[in-house]
Design an enzyme around this catalytic site. Structure first.
Site, PDB file in Angstrom:
ATOM      1  N   ASP A   1       0.826  -1.218   0.000  1.00 35.29           N
ATOM      2  CA  ASP A   1       0.000   0.000   0.000  1.00 35.29           C
ATOM      3  C   ASP A   1       0.858   1.265   0.000  1.00 35.29           C
ATOM      4  OD1 ASP A   1      -2.410   1.359   0.004  1.00 35.29           O
ATOM      5  OD2 ASP A   1      -2.520   1.455   2.189  1.00 35.29           O
TER       6      ASP A   1
ATOM      7  N   GLY B   1       0.032   5.632  -4.328  1.00 34.30           N
ATOM      8  CA  GLY B   1      -0.561   6.924  -4.668  1.00 34.30           C
ATOM      9  C   GLY B   1       0.048   8.056  -3.859  1.00 34.30           C
TER      10      GLY B   1
ATOM     11  N   ASN C   1     -11.071  -2.095  -5.329  1.00 35.98           N
ATOM     12  CA  ASN C   1     -10.260  -1.219  -6.193  1.00 35.98           C
ATOM     13  C   ASN C   1     -10.898  -0.980  -7.569  1.00 35.98           C
ATOM     14  OD1 ASN C   1      -7.065  -2.464  -4.918  1.00 35.98           O
ATOM     15  ND2 ASN C   1      -8.192  -0.634  -4.309  1.00 35.98           N
TER      16      ASN C   1
HETATM   17  C1  IPE Z   1      -5.532  -2.537  -0.201  1.00 37.80           C
HETATM   18  O1  IPE Z   1      -5.170  -1.219  -0.356  1.00 37.80           O
HETATM   19  C2  IPE Z   1      -5.515  -3.210  -1.530  1.00 37.80           C
HETATM   20  C3  IPE Z   1      -4.193  -3.394  -2.124  1.00 37.80           C
HETATM   21  C4  IPE Z   1      -3.034  -3.093  -1.593  1.00 37.80           C
HETATM   22  C5  IPE Z   1      -4.202  -3.989  -3.426  1.00 37.80           C
HETATM   23  P1  IPE Z   1      -6.249  -0.045  -0.505  1.00 37.80           P
HETATM   24  O2  IPE Z   1      -5.478   1.205  -0.643  1.00 37.80           O
HETATM   25  O3  IPE Z   1      -7.194  -0.371  -1.582  1.00 37.80           O
HETATM   26  O4  IPE Z   1      -7.013  -0.124   0.892  1.00 37.80           O
HETATM   27  P2  IPE Z   1      -7.769   1.007   1.709  1.00 37.80           P
HETATM   28  O5  IPE Z   1      -8.775   1.609   0.782  1.00 37.80           O
HETATM   29  O6  IPE Z   1      -6.758   2.009   2.138  1.00 37.80           O
HETATM   30  O7  IPE Z   1      -8.362   0.293   2.873  1.00 37.80           O
HETATM   31  C1  IPE Z   2      -1.492   0.339  -3.398  1.00 36.72           C
HETATM   32  O1  IPE Z   2      -1.286   1.707  -3.387  1.00 36.72           O
HETATM   33  C2  IPE Z   2      -1.770  -0.197  -4.790  1.00 36.72           C
HETATM   34  C3  IPE Z   2      -3.164  -0.601  -5.011  1.00 36.72           C
HETATM   35  C4  IPE Z   2      -4.132  -0.560  -4.160  1.00 36.72           C
HETATM   36  C5  IPE Z   2      -3.484  -1.098  -6.346  1.00 36.72           C
HETATM   37  P1  IPE Z   2      -2.489   2.733  -3.395  1.00 36.72           P
HETATM   38  O2  IPE Z   2      -2.849   2.995  -4.813  1.00 36.72           O
HETATM   39  O3  IPE Z   2      -3.588   2.287  -2.548  1.00 36.72           O
HETATM   40  O4  IPE Z   2      -1.806   4.021  -2.790  1.00 36.72           O
HETATM   41  P2  IPE Z   2      -2.402   4.969  -1.661  1.00 36.72           P
HETATM   42  O5  IPE Z   2      -2.762   4.081  -0.516  1.00 36.72           O
HETATM   43  O6  IPE Z   2      -3.570   5.663  -2.249  1.00 36.72           O
HETATM   44  O7  IPE Z   2      -1.279   5.894  -1.312  1.00 36.72           O
HETATM   45 MG    MG Z   3      -4.026   2.483  -0.573  1.00 38.45          MG
END
Ligand code: IPE
Ligand code: IPE
Ligand code: MG
Length: 246
Positions: free
Chosen positions: A21, A24, A69
C-alpha cells in the site's frame, strides 16, 4: 546487519503475505500522478519477489488489486491492468531464473481479457517451478471468497455430496481460493495504515501482523529482513501458555 545473508534461516515464515500500500501517496509527495507511484511499485514487487526466493520463503502472497479497487477512477484501473500485463510479460524470465511458480487468487475471470490470458499463460508456463509459490491476489476480496465458498458448499449439500453435519474447518478451507496454501504466518502492510482491507480474513487467524510506516515503492530488502527478524523474535502461542511451549 540487515542483509538477507545475515538472516537466520531457521524459523522463517513459511507463508508471507504483503498488503502493498501507498503507491498513490508516494507519487503525490513527488507532485506526480498516482500512476507514477504504481510504476515504481512494480520495481519494489520485483525486488521483493527475488529477495523472498533468496531468503527461502516458500509462499509469498501479494495483494495487488482488491474487489473494492474496481471503484477507482477508470483511468487508474486501466493503468493498473496495463502494468499487470507488461510486468507478467517482462517477469516470466525472472520467475524461471529463480524457480518460482506463479499462481493467482481472486475473481480473476473479471480481469480484462488481455490480463486474464497473460496471467494464465505465465501460470501455466511456471507450473513446474518449485522453489517458491508467488500468489497474486487480483480482484481479490475475502468476503467474496467466503461468499463463494458458502455457495459452493450449499450446492454440494443440496446435491447430497456433503452432509451439513460434516461441514468443518477443512471443508471450508477446501472451498477457498487459497485451498492449496498454508495459513499465513506473517502479514506485512506498508504505508502506515493499520487495517486489513478485506485481505485473507480466514487465513490470517493466527498470523503475526507487521505494519511499517513507509510507502510501498520505498520497500527494500532491509525492510523485509527487519520484518522477518521481528517475526522471529515473537512467541506464537496459538492459545497455549508460554510454559506449554517450552
Ligand atoms: C488494499 O489497499 C488493496 C491493495 C493493496 C491492493 P487499498 O489502498 O485499496 O485499501 P484502503 O482503501 O486504504 O483500505
Ligand atoms: C497500493 O497503493 C496499490 C493498489 C491498491 C493497487 P495505493 O494505490 O492504494 O496508494 P495509496 O494508498 O492511495 O497511497
Ligand atoms: Mg491504498
Amino acid at each position: 546487519m540487515n542483509t538477507i545473508e545475515d538472516l537466520d534461516d531457521r524459523n522463517l515464515p513459511r507463508h508471507l503475505a504483503i498488503i502493498m500500500d501507498g503507491n498513490g501517496r508516494w507519487a503525490k509527495q513527488r507532485h506526480k500522478l498516482r500512476v507514477f507511484g504504481h510504476e515504481h511499485g512494480v520495481k519494489a514487487v520485483r525486488e521483493t519477489v527475488e529477495n523472498c526466493a533468496k531468503i527461502g520463503i516458500e509462499y509469498l502472497t501479494l495483494y495487488a488489486f482488491s474487489t473494492e479497487n474496481w471503484n477507482r477512477p477508470r483511468i487508474e484501473v486501466e493503468t493498473l491492468m496495463r502494468l499487470l500485463v507488461s510486468s507478467l510479460k517482462k517477469e516470466l524470465e525472472t520467475l524461471h531464473k529463480n524457480d518460482i511458480r506463479l499462481d493467482a487468487i481472486g475473481n480473476i475471470e473479471s480481469l480484462p481479457k488481455k490480463a486474464y490470458n497473460e496471467l494464465q499463460e505465465v501460470i501455466s508456463k511456471t507450473k513446474n517451478n518449485s522453489k517458491m509459490t508467488l500468489t497474486l491476489a487480483l480482484s481479490y476480496g475475502s468476503r467474496e471468497e467466503l461468499e463463494n465458498a458458502v455457495k459452493q458448499i450449499g450446492i454440494k449439500v443440496k446435491n447430497n455430496i456433503i452432509s451439513p453435519e460434516k461441514i468443518d474447518e477443512t471443508i471450508i478451507n477446501d472451498h477457498l481460493y487459497t485451498r492449496n496454501l498454508p495459513d499465513v504466518d506473517l502479514l506485512i502492510r506498508t504505508s502506515g495504515e493499520h487495517r486489513i482491507s478485506n485481505f485473507l480474513l480466514w487465513q490470517i487467524a493466527y498470523a503475526e501482523l507487521y505494519f511499517i510506516d513507509i510507502f510501498w515503492p520505498d520497500f527494500r530488502g532491509h525492510h523485509l529482513v527487519e520484518a522477518i527478524r521481528n517475526y522471529q523474535n515473537r512467541e506464537r502461542r496459538f492459545g497455549k501458555t508460554s510454559e506449554q511451549l517450552n
